[in-house]
Scaffold this active site. Sequence first.
Site, PDB file in Angstrom:
ATOM      1  N   CYS A  35       0.810  -1.224   0.000  1.00 37.64           N
ATOM      2  CA  CYS A  35       0.000   0.000   0.000  1.00 37.64           C
ATOM      3  C   CYS A  35       0.840   1.269   0.000  1.00 37.64           C
ATOM      4  O   CYS A  35       0.328   2.347  -0.296  1.00 37.64           O
ATOM      5  CB  CYS A  35      -0.964  -0.017   1.182  1.00 37.64           C
ATOM      6  SG  CYS A  35      -2.077  -1.422   1.085  1.00 37.64           S
ATOM      7  N   ASN A  67     -10.097  -0.716  -1.002  1.00 37.67           N
ATOM      8  CA  ASN A  67      -8.643  -0.574  -0.918  1.00 37.67           C
ATOM      9  C   ASN A  67      -8.025  -1.119  -2.204  1.00 37.67           C
ATOM     10  O   ASN A  67      -7.979  -2.333  -2.413  1.00 37.67           O
ATOM     11  CB  ASN A  67      -8.125  -1.339   0.310  1.00 37.67           C
ATOM     12  CG  ASN A  67      -6.623  -1.226   0.480  1.00 37.67           C
ATOM     13  OD1 ASN A  67      -5.927  -0.722  -0.399  1.00 37.67           O
ATOM     14  ND2 ASN A  67      -6.128  -1.711   1.598  1.00 37.67           N
ATOM     15  N   HIS A 101      -3.736   6.837   2.280  1.00 42.63           N
ATOM     16  CA  HIS A 101      -4.076   5.535   1.711  1.00 42.63           C
ATOM     17  C   HIS A 101      -5.465   5.135   2.229  1.00 42.63           C
ATOM     18  O   HIS A 101      -5.769   5.323   3.406  1.00 42.63           O
ATOM     19  CB  HIS A 101      -3.018   4.518   2.143  1.00 42.63           C
ATOM     20  CG  HIS A 101      -3.394   3.105   1.838  1.00 42.63           C
ATOM     21  ND1 HIS A 101      -3.739   2.700   0.570  1.00 42.63           N
ATOM     22  CD2 HIS A 101      -3.486   2.010   2.639  1.00 42.63           C
ATOM     23  CE1 HIS A 101      -4.031   1.411   0.605  1.00 42.63           C
ATOM     24  NE2 HIS A 101      -3.888   0.967   1.844  1.00 42.63           N
TER      25      HIS A 101
HETATM   26  C1  COA Z   1     -10.271  -6.152   8.582  1.00 40.20           C
HETATM   27  C2  COA Z   1     -11.057  -5.250   9.503  1.00 40.20           C
HETATM   28  C3  COA Z   1     -12.056  -4.433   8.710  1.00 40.20           C
HETATM   29  C4  COA Z   1     -11.810  -6.109  10.505  1.00 40.20           C
HETATM   30  O1  COA Z   1     -12.507  -5.290  11.398  1.00 40.20           O
HETATM   31  P1  COA Z   1     -12.437  -5.573  12.958  1.00 40.20           P
HETATM   32  O2  COA Z   1     -13.317  -4.618  13.586  1.00 40.20           O
HETATM   33  O3  COA Z   1     -10.983  -5.567  13.342  1.00 40.20           O
HETATM   34  O4  COA Z   1     -13.039  -7.017  13.036  1.00 40.20           O
HETATM   35  P2  COA Z   1     -12.402  -8.345  13.647  1.00 40.20           P
HETATM   36  O5  COA Z   1     -11.341  -8.860  12.715  1.00 40.20           O
HETATM   37  O6  COA Z   1     -12.043  -8.108  15.075  1.00 40.20           O
HETATM   38  O7  COA Z   1     -13.658  -9.277  13.596  1.00 40.20           O
HETATM   39  C5  COA Z   1     -14.782  -9.020  14.403  1.00 40.20           C
HETATM   40  C6  COA Z   1     -15.838 -10.034  14.048  1.00 40.20           C
HETATM   41  O8  COA Z   1     -16.361  -9.728  12.749  1.00 40.20           O
HETATM   42  C7  COA Z   1     -16.302 -10.891  11.944  1.00 40.20           C
HETATM   43  N1  COA Z   1     -16.106 -10.496  10.558  1.00 40.20           N
HETATM   44  C8  COA Z   1     -14.944 -10.377   9.865  1.00 40.20           C
HETATM   45  N2  COA Z   1     -15.216 -10.005   8.617  1.00 40.20           N
HETATM   46  C9  COA Z   1     -16.540  -9.878   8.518  1.00 40.20           C
HETATM   47  C10 COA Z   1     -17.417  -9.527   7.456  1.00 40.20           C
HETATM   48  N3  COA Z   1     -16.973  -9.215   6.232  1.00 40.20           N
HETATM   49  N4  COA Z   1     -18.740  -9.507   7.713  1.00 40.20           N
HETATM   50  C11 COA Z   1     -19.215  -9.825   8.921  1.00 40.20           C
HETATM   51  N5  COA Z   1     -18.444 -10.176   9.960  1.00 40.20           N
HETATM   52  C12 COA Z   1     -17.123 -10.196   9.758  1.00 40.20           C
HETATM   53  C13 COA Z   1     -15.145 -11.678  12.498  1.00 40.20           C
HETATM   54  O9  COA Z   1     -15.263 -13.043  12.144  1.00 40.20           O
HETATM   55  C14 COA Z   1     -15.305 -11.457  13.973  1.00 40.20           C
HETATM   56  O10 COA Z   1     -16.314 -12.321  14.450  1.00 40.20           O
HETATM   57  P3  COA Z   1     -16.188 -12.993  15.912  1.00 40.20           P
HETATM   58  O11 COA Z   1     -16.188 -11.837  16.866  1.00 40.20           O
HETATM   59  O12 COA Z   1     -17.402 -13.836  15.973  1.00 40.20           O
HETATM   60  O13 COA Z   1     -14.901 -13.748  15.897  1.00 40.20           O
HETATM   61  C15 COA Z   1     -10.106  -4.298  10.278  1.00 40.20           C
HETATM   62  O14 COA Z   1      -9.349  -5.016  11.203  1.00 40.20           O
HETATM   63  C16 COA Z   1      -9.171  -3.575   9.379  1.00 40.20           C
HETATM   64  O15 COA Z   1      -9.579  -2.751   8.577  1.00 40.20           O
HETATM   65  N6  COA Z   1      -7.874  -3.802   9.526  1.00 40.20           N
HETATM   66  C17 COA Z   1      -6.863  -3.140   8.739  1.00 40.20           C
HETATM   67  C18 COA Z   1      -6.877  -3.762   7.394  1.00 40.20           C
HETATM   68  C19 COA Z   1      -6.022  -2.994   6.448  1.00 40.20           C
HETATM   69  O16 COA Z   1      -5.865  -1.812   6.564  1.00 40.20           O
HETATM   70  N7  COA Z   1      -5.487  -3.718   5.471  1.00 40.20           N
HETATM   71  C20 COA Z   1      -4.748  -3.176   4.423  1.00 40.20           C
HETATM   72  C21 COA Z   1      -3.498  -2.593   4.920  1.00 40.20           C
HETATM   73  S1  COA Z   1      -2.838  -1.607   3.754  1.00 40.20           S
END
Ligand code: COA
Length: 333
Positions: free
Chosen positions: A116, A288, A258
């Site tokens: 990224c 993204n 980003h």
């Molecule tokens: C990926 C991201 C959106 C997940 O959001 P989060 O709030 O951290 O969510 P978590 O990973 O803690 O998951 C929470 C719950 O949602 C669930 N979940 C994950 N993806 C899901 C989706 N698409 N729809 C519904 N539920 C989802 C998980 O399974 C988890 O369930 P559980 O509590 O029963 O285990 C977030 O962590 C994020 O944006 N991270 C940075 C990613 C990034 O920037 N990547 C590129 C870098 S350049």
Amino acid sequence: MSTVKRAKITALGTYVPPRLLTNTDLEKMVETTDQWIMERTGIRERHIVDKGVATSDLATEAAKLALKQRGIGPEEVEVIIVGTVSPDMFFPATACLVQHKLGAPKAWGFDVSAACSAFVYALQAGAQFIVSGAHKKVLVIGADTMSSIIDYTDRATCVIFGDGAGAVLLEPAADGEDAGLIDYEHYIDGSGGCALYMPGGGSLNPSTHETVDKKMHYVHQDGQAVFKYAVRNMAMACERVLSRNNLKGSDIDCFIPHQANKRIITASGDRLGLRPDATIINIDRYGNTTAGTIPLAMHTAIEEGKLKKGSLVMLASVGAGFTTGVTLLRWAF
Ligand SMILES: CC(C)(COP(=O)(O)OP(=O)(O)OC[C@H]1O[C@@H](n2cnc3c(N)ncnc32)[C@H](O)[C@@H]1OP(=O)(O)O)[C@@H](O)C(=O)NCCC(=O)NCCS
């Protein structure tokens, strides 16, 4: 007496493939909801290529538009640098494929792998050729076809990413002209490698039936680890650049981060004390697109009237690696 030339951006072109993948579409593919995706990421839809369209195609379209805007032909391009994590293939470099598709007979070039942060890293690499006097016209492209490396049965990653590209032309600023790249802060932290990576297909795990069965050819992500690193480091790197240039967050006219997660963007903007209207957010429309997000957001900023000649601009990214990059510049057109 020789003076150091500044590199300035003189044109911008962007391209996304026409096909849309909406949250409603994803609701039919994995167990998710539009509400969850909007609340946790800010994404409503993303653009996805049709089969047979690759990163070099997106990059070439963006590059053509940048050259058209500047009113020059591809024969004037001296260097092509492509930031990407989804090259058409391991080799040849996507820059070679773009050079051929664009028809740029005098250009040399190479790819930058920084996920990224690839666009801001490629921008600085290109700027050095201008500053040194080696070249006068450098095309810098950020392009990714994330849909080619995403597992569309993994709800944690497939909702986040999209495909897209953006290209800028770098040229020398005129003597005394207050335009162009002013400062940058880049660093990498390889201890974060296992938080966001594609394990299969490289020299460590060459492709076999087994690596494919284990889905090692897809993006794997520890979302929370990336989230925490991104929130902390995006703001920290920006603060360093602001402080050594005697600036406050409120001095920035246009903050182009980003687009990984709307919550990362707003948390960074709040911590930096930016003016409320200075931050550019278009993640709702594109998701993204990895190396494509920053030039795509430049385009949105121009459309929204927030990026004009003379604007003080800060670009910021955190990505897989981990890679962090911030660029301070004054917009030139
Ligand atoms: C990926 C991201 C959106 C997940 O959001 P989060 O709030 O951290 O969510 P978590 O990973 O803690 O998951 C929470 C719950 O949602 C669930 N979940 C994950 N993806 C899901 C989706 N698409 N729809 C519904 N539920 C989802 C998980 O399974 C988890 O369930 P559980 O509590 O029963 O285990 C977030 O962590 C994020 O944006 N991270 C940075 C990613 C990034 O920037 N990547 C590129 C870098 S350049």
